[in-house]
Design a protein around this motif. Structure first.
Motif, PDB file in Angstrom:
ATOM      1  N   LYS A   1      28.602 -28.124  34.442  1.00  0.00           N
ATOM      2  CA  LYS A   1      28.483 -28.895  33.208  1.00  0.00           C
ATOM      3  C   LYS A   1      29.693 -28.643  32.320  1.00  0.00           C
ATOM      4  CE  LYS A   1      25.545 -29.422  29.091  1.00  0.00           C
ATOM      5  NZ  LYS A   1      24.304 -28.967  28.416  1.00  0.00           N
ATOM      6  N   VAL A   2      30.283 -29.720  31.801  1.00  0.00           N
ATOM      7  CA  VAL A   2      31.440 -29.627  30.920  1.00  0.00           C
ATOM      8  C   VAL A   2      31.100 -30.324  29.611  1.00  0.00           C
ATOM      9  CG1 VAL A   2      33.883 -30.123  30.618  1.00  0.00           C
ATOM     10  CG2 VAL A   2      32.975 -29.672  32.908  1.00  0.00           C
ATOM     11  N   SER A   3      31.238 -29.593  28.507  1.00  0.00           N
ATOM     12  CA  SER A   3      30.914 -30.139  27.185  1.00  0.00           C
ATOM     13  C   SER A   3      32.148 -30.082  26.285  1.00  0.00           C
ATOM     14  CB  SER A   3      29.760 -29.353  26.553  1.00  0.00           C
ATOM     15  OG  SER A   3      28.617 -29.356  27.390  1.00  0.00           O
ATOM     16  N   ASN A   4      31.975 -30.583  25.068  1.00  0.00           N
ATOM     17  CA  ASN A   4      32.992 -30.514  24.013  1.00  0.00           C
ATOM     18  C   ASN A   4      34.295 -31.216  24.413  1.00  0.00           C
ATOM     19  OD1 ASN A   4      31.219 -28.909  22.440  1.00  0.00           O
ATOM     20  ND2 ASN A   4      31.925 -27.066  23.506  1.00  0.00           N
ATOM     21  N   LEU A   5      34.170 -32.370  25.074  1.00  0.00           N
ATOM     22  CA  LEU A   5      35.355 -33.164  25.372  1.00  0.00           C
ATOM     23  C   LEU A   5      35.748 -33.971  24.140  1.00  0.00           C
ATOM     24  CD1 LEU A   5      34.453 -34.451  28.929  1.00  0.00           C
ATOM     25  CD2 LEU A   5      35.837 -32.481  28.296  1.00  0.00           C
ATOM     26  N   LYS A   6      37.035 -34.117  23.928  1.00  0.00           N
ATOM     27  CA  LYS A   6      37.540 -34.766  22.727  1.00  0.00           C
ATOM     28  C   LYS A   6      37.841 -36.236  22.986  1.00  0.00           C
ATOM     29  CE  LYS A   6      39.628 -30.469  21.033  1.00  0.00           C
ATOM     30  NZ  LYS A   6      40.899 -29.810  20.606  1.00  0.00           N
TER      31      LYS A   6
ATOM     32  N   ASN B   1      25.029 -38.063  27.836  1.00  0.00           N
ATOM     33  CA  ASN B   1      25.208 -38.459  26.439  1.00  0.00           C
ATOM     34  C   ASN B   1      26.308 -37.660  25.744  1.00  0.00           C
ATOM     35  OD1 ASN B   1      23.188 -40.381  26.576  1.00  0.00           O
ATOM     36  ND2 ASN B   1      21.582 -38.921  26.061  1.00  0.00           N
ATOM     37  N   ASP B   2      26.256 -36.332  25.836  1.00  0.00           N
ATOM     38  CA  ASP B   2      27.211 -35.490  25.115  1.00  0.00           C
ATOM     39  C   ASP B   2      27.983 -34.554  26.038  1.00  0.00           C
ATOM     40  OD1 ASP B   2      25.035 -34.018  25.821  1.00  0.00           O
ATOM     41  OD2 ASP B   2      24.859 -32.934  23.911  1.00  0.00           O
ATOM     42  N   HIS B   3      27.928 -34.788  27.350  1.00  0.00           N
ATOM     43  CA  HIS B   3      28.642 -33.936  28.292  1.00  0.00           C
ATOM     44  C   HIS B   3      28.799 -34.692  29.610  1.00  0.00           C
ATOM     45  CE1 HIS B   3      24.366 -33.188  29.168  1.00  0.00           C
ATOM     46  NE2 HIS B   3      24.774 -33.047  30.428  1.00  0.00           N
ATOM     47  N   ILE B   4      29.509 -34.058  30.531  1.00  0.00           N
ATOM     48  CA  ILE B   4      29.651 -34.629  31.873  1.00  0.00           C
ATOM     49  C   ILE B   4      29.235 -33.567  32.888  1.00  0.00           C
ATOM     50  CG2 ILE B   4      31.521 -36.157  31.173  1.00  0.00           C
ATOM     51  CD1 ILE B   4      33.448 -34.268  32.614  1.00  0.00           C
ATOM     52  N   LEU B   5      28.885 -34.014  34.081  1.00  0.00           N
ATOM     53  CA  LEU B   5      28.515 -33.129  35.181  1.00  0.00           C
ATOM     54  C   LEU B   5      29.459 -33.379  36.348  1.00  0.00           C
ATOM     55  CD1 LEU B   5      24.608 -33.323  35.161  1.00  0.00           C
ATOM     56  CD2 LEU B   5      26.031 -31.421  34.391  1.00  0.00           C
TER      57      LEU B   5
END
Length: 294
Positions: free
Chosen positions: A163-168, A116-120
């Motif tokens: 885990k990678v978050s805060n993608l624009k 939903n708010d990040h990628i793996l």
């Protein structure tokens, strides 16, 4: 007439044509020629290997009478950088070269799972195909933002996911995963790179599709549910009304049924009106009025 001249060997000359034949992850095969042709005795060579990363030195002794000498340097490290010097044992002039060993392979099956708010990021363990890799070394992850033209180091992990978050929104990214670099980032594995242009205007916008799909589902599902409930209530009301009309008509028909005629008798409506209200009600018959029966 002819004369045979034998040159005096000069042991101060350096080995000739020093070069690398084959380089692997942990070894390198080098070859050189003797300082002069057809040596008539064993020649002792000193092979000095300097690790340019660790700043350490090792010296190997090689004895050979051949004009061409081949030697394998072992116990090197993947992705290492080395300076090799070959000279005669009497510390004559030297020949040198640089060797870079083959780095560790890139992890296989790198893929992205969108949440939903990040990628793996997921990949296979490098230890499955690299015997020289230990999982305790771990992996490091980098990200390249093509819109900003910036490469960022995201971190390292000993797991096979990250885990990678805060993608624009509207930015295209490239992610790379490789064996963690050692000694100040000088000994690294080959990176596995995956393009991720799935945000914003990207054609393969899985993240956007996922978000939009969730939003659309959040709107469409309740609307469809309300429509189904409304249709269901409408059908129930129509059925109940139909049943009431049927019951009313059945009761009305039964009240006008004539057993003598075998059918129901209904008024045409012409004789219904004010005249019926004004007609006197017959309450009985007088005894002095004869009754005629046809």
């Amino acid at each position: 007439d002819y004369v045979v001249v034998k040159m005096i060997p000069d042991n101060r000359l350096p080995p000739r044509h020093l070069h690398s034949v084959h380089t692997g992850k942990t070894f390198a095969v080098i070859k050189w020629e003797s300082p002069y042709d057809s040596p008539d005795q064993d020649m002792l060579y000193a092979v000095a290997v300097r690790d340019l990363v660790r700043k350490t030195d090792k010296i190997y002794k090689v004895k050979s009478r051949n004009s061409t000498v081949e030697y394998t340097i072992k116990k090197l490290e993947p992705g290492g950088k080395y300076h090799v010097i070959v000279q005669l044992g009497n510390m004559s002039k030297e020949s040198s070269m640089k060797i870079n060993t083959v780095p560790l392979s890139a992890p296989d099956a790198l893929k992205i799972i969108t949440e939903n708010d990040h990628i793996l990021l997921f990949w296979k363990s490098l230890a499955l195909k690299e015997s020289n890799f230990n999982e305790s070394r771990g992996y490091e992850i980098h990200m390249f933002d093509s819109l900003m033209n910036i490469t960022a180091y995201l971190g390292n992990t000993t797991d096979n996911f990250f885990k990678v978050s805060n993608l624009k929104i509207g930015h295209n990214y490239s992610f790379s995963v490789q064996a963690r670099c050692l000694y100040g980032g000088q000994m690294c594995g080959e990176p596995a790179t995956l393009l991720y242009d799935e945000l914003g205007t990207g054609k393969d916008s899985s993240a956007t599709k996922s978000g939009r799909g969730t939003d659309v589902a959040a709107i469409v599902v309740p609307v469809l549910f309300l429509l189904l409930v409304t249709l269901g209530i409408g059908f129930v009301l129509l059925y109940m009304r139909h049943r009431r009309l049927q019951n009313s008509f059945t009761a009305f028909a039964n009240s006008h049924y004539s057993s003598r005629l075998g059918s129901a008798i209904f008024s045409s409506g012409d004789d219904l009106g004010d005249e019926d209200d004004e007609a006197p009600m017959i309450t009985g018959f007088s005894d002095d009025v004869p009754m005629v029966i046809a």
